[in-house]
Write an enzyme that holds these catalytic residues in place. Structure first.
Site, mmCIF file in Angstrom:
data_model
loop_
_atom_site.group_PDB
_atom_site.id
_atom_site.type_symbol
_atom_site.label_atom_id
_atom_site.label_comp_id
_atom_site.label_asym_id
_atom_site.label_seq_id
_atom_site.Cartn_x
_atom_site.Cartn_y
_atom_site.Cartn_z
ATOM 1 N N ARG A 188 -7.237 -3.049 8.658
ATOM 2 C CA ARG A 188 -7.937 -4.339 8.596
ATOM 3 C C ARG A 188 -7.520 -5.246 9.760
ATOM 4 O O ARG A 188 -8.316 -5.943 10.332
ATOM 5 C CB ARG A 188 -7.657 -5.029 7.254
ATOM 6 C CG ARG A 188 -8.946 -5.396 6.549
ATOM 7 C CD ARG A 188 -8.717 -5.830 5.135
ATOM 8 N NE ARG A 188 -8.674 -4.706 4.227
ATOM 9 C CZ ARG A 188 -7.819 -4.571 3.223
ATOM 10 N NH1 ARG A 188 -6.888 -5.483 3.011
ATOM 11 N NH2 ARG A 188 -7.873 -3.531 2.434
ATOM 12 N N THR A 190 4.069 2.249 5.685
ATOM 13 C CA THR A 190 2.663 1.825 5.629
ATOM 14 C C THR A 190 1.872 2.691 6.605
ATOM 15 O O THR A 190 2.368 2.984 7.695
ATOM 16 C CB THR A 190 2.483 0.327 5.971
ATOM 17 O OG1 THR A 190 1.092 0.049 6.199
ATOM 18 C CG2 THR A 190 3.237 -0.088 7.216
ATOM 19 N N GLY A 211 0.826 -1.210 0.000
ATOM 20 C CA GLY A 211 0.000 0.000 0.000
ATOM 21 C C GLY A 211 0.855 1.254 0.000
ATOM 22 O O GLY A 211 1.885 1.303 0.659
ATOM 23 N N ARG A 271 0.867 -4.823 -6.089
ATOM 24 C CA ARG A 271 0.932 -6.116 -5.409
ATOM 25 C C ARG A 271 1.334 -7.111 -6.498
ATOM 26 O O ARG A 271 0.927 -6.966 -7.648
ATOM 27 C CB ARG A 271 -0.417 -6.476 -4.815
ATOM 28 C CG ARG A 271 -1.037 -5.278 -4.097
ATOM 29 C CD ARG A 271 -1.433 -5.531 -2.683
ATOM 30 N NE ARG A 271 -2.107 -4.364 -2.145
ATOM 31 C CZ ARG A 271 -1.819 -3.813 -0.968
ATOM 32 N NH1 ARG A 271 -0.870 -4.290 -0.205
ATOM 33 N NH2 ARG A 271 -2.482 -2.757 -0.546
ATOM 34 N N ASP A 292 -0.578 1.849 8.302
ATOM 35 C CA ASP A 292 -1.176 1.047 9.386
ATOM 36 C C ASP A 292 -0.326 0.975 10.657
ATOM 37 O O ASP A 292 -0.842 0.597 11.712
ATOM 38 C CB ASP A 292 -1.422 -0.388 8.907
ATOM 39 C CG ASP A 292 -2.486 -0.461 7.835
ATOM 40 O OD1 ASP A 292 -3.356 0.430 7.824
ATOM 41 O OD2 ASP A 292 -2.445 -1.390 7.013
ATOM 42 N N ASP A 339 4.666 -5.254 6.054
ATOM 43 C CA ASP A 339 5.130 -6.597 6.432
ATOM 44 C C ASP A 339 5.117 -7.580 5.262
ATOM 45 O O ASP A 339 5.980 -8.452 5.191
ATOM 46 C CB ASP A 339 4.358 -7.131 7.650
ATOM 47 C CG ASP A 339 2.860 -7.174 7.417
ATOM 48 O OD1 ASP A 339 2.380 -6.539 6.455
ATOM 49 O OD2 ASP A 339 2.176 -7.845 8.200
ATOM 50 N N ASP A 342 1.696 -1.238 11.487
ATOM 51 C CA ASP A 342 1.658 -2.610 12.029
ATOM 52 C C ASP A 342 2.957 -3.381 11.780
ATOM 53 O O ASP A 342 2.942 -4.571 11.514
ATOM 54 C CB ASP A 342 0.459 -3.372 11.451
ATOM 55 C CG ASP A 342 0.507 -3.436 9.934
ATOM 56 O OD1 ASP A 342 1.304 -2.708 9.314
ATOM 57 O OD2 ASP A 342 -0.261 -4.224 9.357
HETATM 58 P P1 ATP Z 1 0.644 -2.730 3.429
HETATM 59 O O1 ATP Z 1 0.808 -3.179 4.859
HETATM 60 O O2 ATP Z 1 0.625 -1.266 3.287
HETATM 61 O O3 ATP Z 1 -0.462 -3.436 2.715
HETATM 62 P P2 ATP Z 1 2.571 -4.651 2.513
HETATM 63 O O4 ATP Z 1 4.001 -4.539 2.179
HETATM 64 O O5 ATP Z 1 2.222 -5.509 3.700
HETATM 65 O O6 ATP Z 1 2.003 -3.189 2.666
HETATM 66 P P3 ATP Z 1 1.480 -6.640 0.687
HETATM 67 O O7 ATP Z 1 0.582 -6.482 -0.478
HETATM 68 O O8 ATP Z 1 1.069 -7.551 1.791
HETATM 69 O O9 ATP Z 1 1.771 -5.168 1.220
HETATM 70 O O10 ATP Z 1 2.898 -7.165 0.152
HETATM 71 C C1 ATP Z 1 3.550 -6.529 -0.922
HETATM 72 C C2 ATP Z 1 4.133 -7.554 -1.871
HETATM 73 O O11 ATP Z 1 5.126 -8.344 -1.184
HETATM 74 C C3 ATP Z 1 3.149 -8.584 -2.404
HETATM 75 O O12 ATP Z 1 2.385 -8.092 -3.474
HETATM 76 C C4 ATP Z 1 4.085 -9.705 -2.849
HETATM 77 O O13 ATP Z 1 4.653 -9.426 -4.105
HETATM 78 C C5 ATP Z 1 5.186 -9.632 -1.788
HETATM 79 N N1 ATP Z 1 4.966 -10.700 -0.797
HETATM 80 C C6 ATP Z 1 4.089 -10.685 0.225
HETATM 81 N N2 ATP Z 1 4.125 -11.853 0.901
HETATM 82 C C7 ATP Z 1 5.047 -12.625 0.277
HETATM 83 C C8 ATP Z 1 5.558 -13.964 0.471
HETATM 84 N N3 ATP Z 1 5.116 -14.751 1.464
HETATM 85 N N4 ATP Z 1 6.516 -14.403 -0.371
HETATM 86 C C9 ATP Z 1 6.974 -13.632 -1.372
HETATM 87 N N5 ATP Z 1 6.531 -12.387 -1.611
HETATM 88 C C10 ATP Z 1 5.589 -11.875 -0.808
#
Ligand code: ATP
Length: 324
Positions: free
Chosen positions: A175, A129, A14, A75, A131, A106, A133
């Protein structure tokens, strides 16, 4: 001497206000240290698809104050597969990128951790982020700005709530985490915060609201995190319990992600951007840079992505004490 000559930087997950300030800081710190920087567009998706170009210092001019991310974000399902990550590694080799800075939450760090376990590539994460978190850092980039955005919105809602003597349920993002809802409730003088981390029954909530209405108040605000049951659902249940309330719902939605970053987020992003480059040049790998008690810290990815960053319990009580 570090073996790193070229650092790749991406934003992922995000978007959050202050990501641009972090991109600027990574770019300028790398150039300051005599290194090349390559901007990777659209997160891991752009890495796999080779959407990459070298950045000079002027490419990050005038972005410290801009919300969103000039690198775009996405994503990427493919990066969760071994084939996708192999392709990503091949692209890094082709582009002669020998270290990565990933800015995200994360999920982004989970991906980075898996990638760094499979391939010999140093990766440093910067928490970005709204959030908040992410464990191991007091704050994530974007959280303070989003908190202020919610507070400003609730200030406006309060004007109409008190004029019409209404009970408002305001839904904030989050969330899985209640940082935004809990702290915006505290900052805006709301009557209650409903968060995913803590169970609040409808009867308890009704009691809280009734106390305020009966005594001194003619209006009330309850802030509900997305993951706390949903503002509309709660409003319906409270209205059913007590049809005398004139209930309204306001879902703040995507506006919480936008806007110019606060001074706090710009400063945090600038510090963490420089710290990420320093860490890489100091041969650190597979860590997140964060801030604890105003000091920059290095946190292993494994600790940063634990899913139990606690909310401060005393804040619920403060909200209750102050909403009599
Ligand atoms: P936010 O908390 O703002 O949503 P985020 O970094 O947690 O940010 P995610 O969409 O959960 O956002 O993760 C970003 C990208 O990281 C995913 O689209 C994916 O490409 C990669 N990713 C997430 N989990 C995994 C995993 N277990 N293995 C490999 N790549 C991952």
């Amino acid at each position: 001497m570090s073996k790193i000559n070229c650092i790749g930087v991406l934003t992922s997950g995000g978007d959050a206000p202050g990501m641009n300030a972090a991109v600027r800081a990574v770019t300028r710190a790398a150039i300051y240290n005599g290194k090349k920087v390559k901007a990777i567009y659209r997160g891991y998706k752009g890495l796999i698809e080779d959407e990459i170009r070298e950045f000079q210092s002027q490419d990050v001019s005038n972005i410290i104050q801009q919300g969103g991310t000039i690198l775009k974000t996405a994503r990427c399902k493919e990066f969760t597969t071994p084939e996708g990550r192999q392709r990503a590694y091949e692209v890094l080799q082709k582009e002669s990128i020998d270290a990565l800075v990933v800015i995200g939450g994360d999920g982004t760090f989970t991906g980075a951790r898996v990638f760094a376990q499979e391939y010999d590539i140093p990766v440093v994460g910067i928490p970005g982020t709204i959030d908040n978190d992410v464990c191991g850092t007091d704050s994530t980039i974007g959280y303070d700005t989003a908190l202020n955005t919610i507070m400003d919105a609730v200030d406006k809602i309060k004007d109409t709530a008190s004029s019409h003597e209404r009970l408002f349920f305001v839904e904030a993002m989050g969330r899985d985490a209640g940082f935004l809802a809990l702290n915006s409730a505290l900052a805006s003088g709301a009557e209650a915060a409903i968060v995913p981390e803590r169970e609040t029954s409808v009867a308890q909530l009704d009691q809280l609201i009734a106390n305020g209405f009966r005594k001194t108040k003619n209006s009330s605000i309850v802030i509900v995190a997305e993951g706390g049951g949903g503002a509309q659902g709660l409003a319906d249940r409270i209205h059913k319990l007590d049809p005398n309330y004139d209930v309204r719902v306001c879902i703040l939605g995507y506006m919480q992600r936008g806007g110019s970053p606060s001074a706090y987020d710009r400063i945090l992003a600038s510090r963490l951007g420089v710290a990420a480059v320093d860490a890489l040049l100091d041969d650190q790998r597979n860590i997140m840079v964060g801030v604890q008690n105003d000091e920059v810290v290095h946190v292993p990815f494994s600790k940063a992505i634990k899913d139990d960053k606690p909310l401060k319990d005393d804040k619920y009580q403060i909200i209750q004490i102050l909403s009599i």
